[in-house]
Write an enzyme that holds these catalytic residues in place. Structure first.
Site, mmCIF file in Angstrom:
data_model
loop_
_atom_site.group_PDB
_atom_site.id
_atom_site.type_symbol
_atom_site.label_atom_id
_atom_site.label_comp_id
_atom_site.label_asym_id
_atom_site.label_seq_id
_atom_site.Cartn_x
_atom_site.Cartn_y
_atom_site.Cartn_z
ATOM 1 N N HIS A 132 -55.082 14.431 -45.127
ATOM 2 C CA HIS A 132 -55.546 13.150 -45.703
ATOM 3 C C HIS A 132 -55.160 13.052 -47.176
ATOM 4 O O HIS A 132 -54.714 12.009 -47.649
ATOM 5 C CB HIS A 132 -57.079 13.046 -45.616
ATOM 6 C CG HIS A 132 -57.622 12.912 -44.237
ATOM 7 N ND1 HIS A 132 -58.366 13.904 -43.643
ATOM 8 C CD2 HIS A 132 -57.555 11.905 -43.337
ATOM 9 C CE1 HIS A 132 -58.743 13.511 -42.436
ATOM 10 N NE2 HIS A 132 -58.263 12.309 -42.234
ATOM 11 N N MET A 141 -60.795 8.196 -40.906
ATOM 12 C CA MET A 141 -62.125 8.328 -40.303
ATOM 13 C C MET A 141 -62.895 9.459 -40.992
ATOM 14 O O MET A 141 -63.876 9.969 -40.462
ATOM 15 C CB MET A 141 -62.006 8.577 -38.805
ATOM 16 C CG MET A 141 -61.278 7.409 -38.101
ATOM 17 S SD MET A 141 -61.685 7.195 -36.370
ATOM 18 C CE MET A 141 -61.141 8.730 -35.679
ATOM 19 N N GLY A 142 -62.421 9.862 -42.174
ATOM 20 C CA GLY A 142 -63.172 10.831 -42.968
ATOM 21 C C GLY A 142 -63.016 12.268 -42.513
ATOM 22 O O GLY A 142 -62.126 12.613 -41.760
ATOM 23 N N GLN A 191 -62.568 2.625 -30.774
ATOM 24 C CA GLN A 191 -61.377 3.343 -30.314
ATOM 25 C C GLN A 191 -61.733 4.602 -29.516
ATOM 26 O O GLN A 191 -60.867 5.379 -29.164
ATOM 27 C CB GLN A 191 -60.426 3.652 -31.472
ATOM 28 C CG GLN A 191 -60.941 4.616 -32.512
ATOM 29 C CD GLN A 191 -60.038 4.661 -33.740
ATOM 30 O OE1 GLN A 191 -59.996 3.728 -34.542
ATOM 31 N NE2 GLN A 191 -59.305 5.754 -33.909
HETATM 32 O O1 PAF Z 1 -55.921 7.623 -37.615
HETATM 33 C C1 PAF Z 1 -57.135 7.354 -37.809
HETATM 34 O O2 PAF Z 1 -57.863 8.075 -38.490
HETATM 35 C C2 PAF Z 1 -57.713 6.096 -37.184
HETATM 36 O O3 PAF Z 1 -57.155 5.841 -35.935
HETATM 37 C C3 PAF Z 1 -57.583 4.852 -38.094
HETATM 38 C C4 PAF Z 1 -56.143 4.488 -38.353
HETATM 39 C C5 PAF Z 1 -58.304 5.110 -39.419
HETATM 40 C C6 PAF Z 1 -58.258 3.646 -37.427
HETATM 41 O O4 PAF Z 1 -59.595 3.878 -37.151
#
Ligand code: PAF
Length: 287
Positions: A37, A30-31, A61
């Protein structure tokens, strides 16, 4: 590095890569990138020829009372960071492209989603599994990498990939921590100095549970109570859950052993919800 927005463009690009025989690795995100990351992207590069990162703050979500609007975002900064990694393409769609008018399908895992984060976020995981299914169909990866900080999410993704016979290898990447132990999270950007000090209650809570285990304590209830007291001794904290679970199936345990994991979710100042986890007997490098 290609930056693609439309699902059909992404599918076409990936078809070209596949024709040249490349093994595709996907890192869904999600950046607002941090070293956690980047470690997932580097792990993906070890297992795939072509790494694709998806960047999408998935609205489905988040519940209406959650932090969708406050979720940190900085696309330019993220792209600068990605250009230094072995990332071949970024898929960054808009909510309208992912959920066009008429959208009405959901992918839902039944049992694993009911506990831990699923208890207070009952719709969260259906949002995750639905968007991840879409990302898998759009990017068609051979391998996908997710962080172990979201341990329940990882277990749920492994479950639906198995249940739906998706030909994708799921790899978990270890939690990356700041020097003082705080698990890296995009949401840490929303902590001010005093809230950040309170956020250390999670990692130090894991440390406390490990100490108690080393001293011979085996009752889950005793360890959980000590960790709860510890967390609440920090200002601004309120507990969503402190759970001792079997790391192999997420079931709660009464007696702890080498497979036991402490899983935590804590609100800081009612605004920032942080999660963390750790095995009571950590693998060496995490200690
Ligand atoms: O873990 C996350 O950043 C989010 O839940 C994902 C897996 C990108 C789904 O939106």
């Amino acid at each position: 590095m290609e930056i693609l927005q439309r699902p059909d463009e992404m599918q076409q690009w990936v078809r070209g890569q596949r024709r040249s025989g490349a093994c595709i690795g996907l890192v869904p995100t999600m950046g607002f990138f941090h070293d956690g990351h980047l470690s997932l992207m580097r792990l993906a590069a070890q297992h795939a020829d072509t790494v694709v990162v998806s960047l999408f703050v998935n609205p489905t979500q988040f519940a209406p009372n959650e932090d969708l609007d406050r979720y940190p975002r900085d696309f330019e900064r993220d792209m600068l960071m990605l250009r230094r990694e072995q990332v071949a393409a970024v898929f960054a769609p808009t909510p309208e492209l992912m959920y066009p008018p008429g959208f009405q399908t959901e992918v839902r895992v039944q049992h694993l989603t009911k506990y831990l984060c699923g208890r207070t976020r009952p719709h969260h995981f259906a949002g995750v599994t639905t968007v991840v299914t879409k990302l898998f169909n759009i990017v068609q990866p051979d391998v996908a990498v997710f962080g172990e900080k979201d341990y329940q999410q990882l277990a749920i993704i492994r479950r639906f990939v198995t249940d739906l016979n998706l030909p994708i290898r799921i790899i978990g990447g270890p939690i990356v921590r700041e020097d003082d132990g705080l698990a890296m999270s995009s949401r840490n950007a929303n902590l001010d100095r005093s809230h950040r000090a309170s956020a250390l209650s999670l990692s130090t809570g894991i440390g406390l549970a490990r100490d108690l285990y080393r001293q011979g304590e085996r009752k889950a209830m005793t360890i959980a109570t000590a960790v709860q007291r510890h967390i609440l001794s920090f200002p601004h904290t309120s507990i969503d859950y402190v759970s001792l679970i079997d790391s192999r199936n997420l079931d709660p345990v009464e007696q702890v052993d080498v497979h036991t994991m402490l899983a935590l979710a804590v609100h800081i100042d009612g605004k920032v919800r942080l999660i963390d986890n750790g095995l009571l007997v950590p693998i060496k490098k995490e200690e």
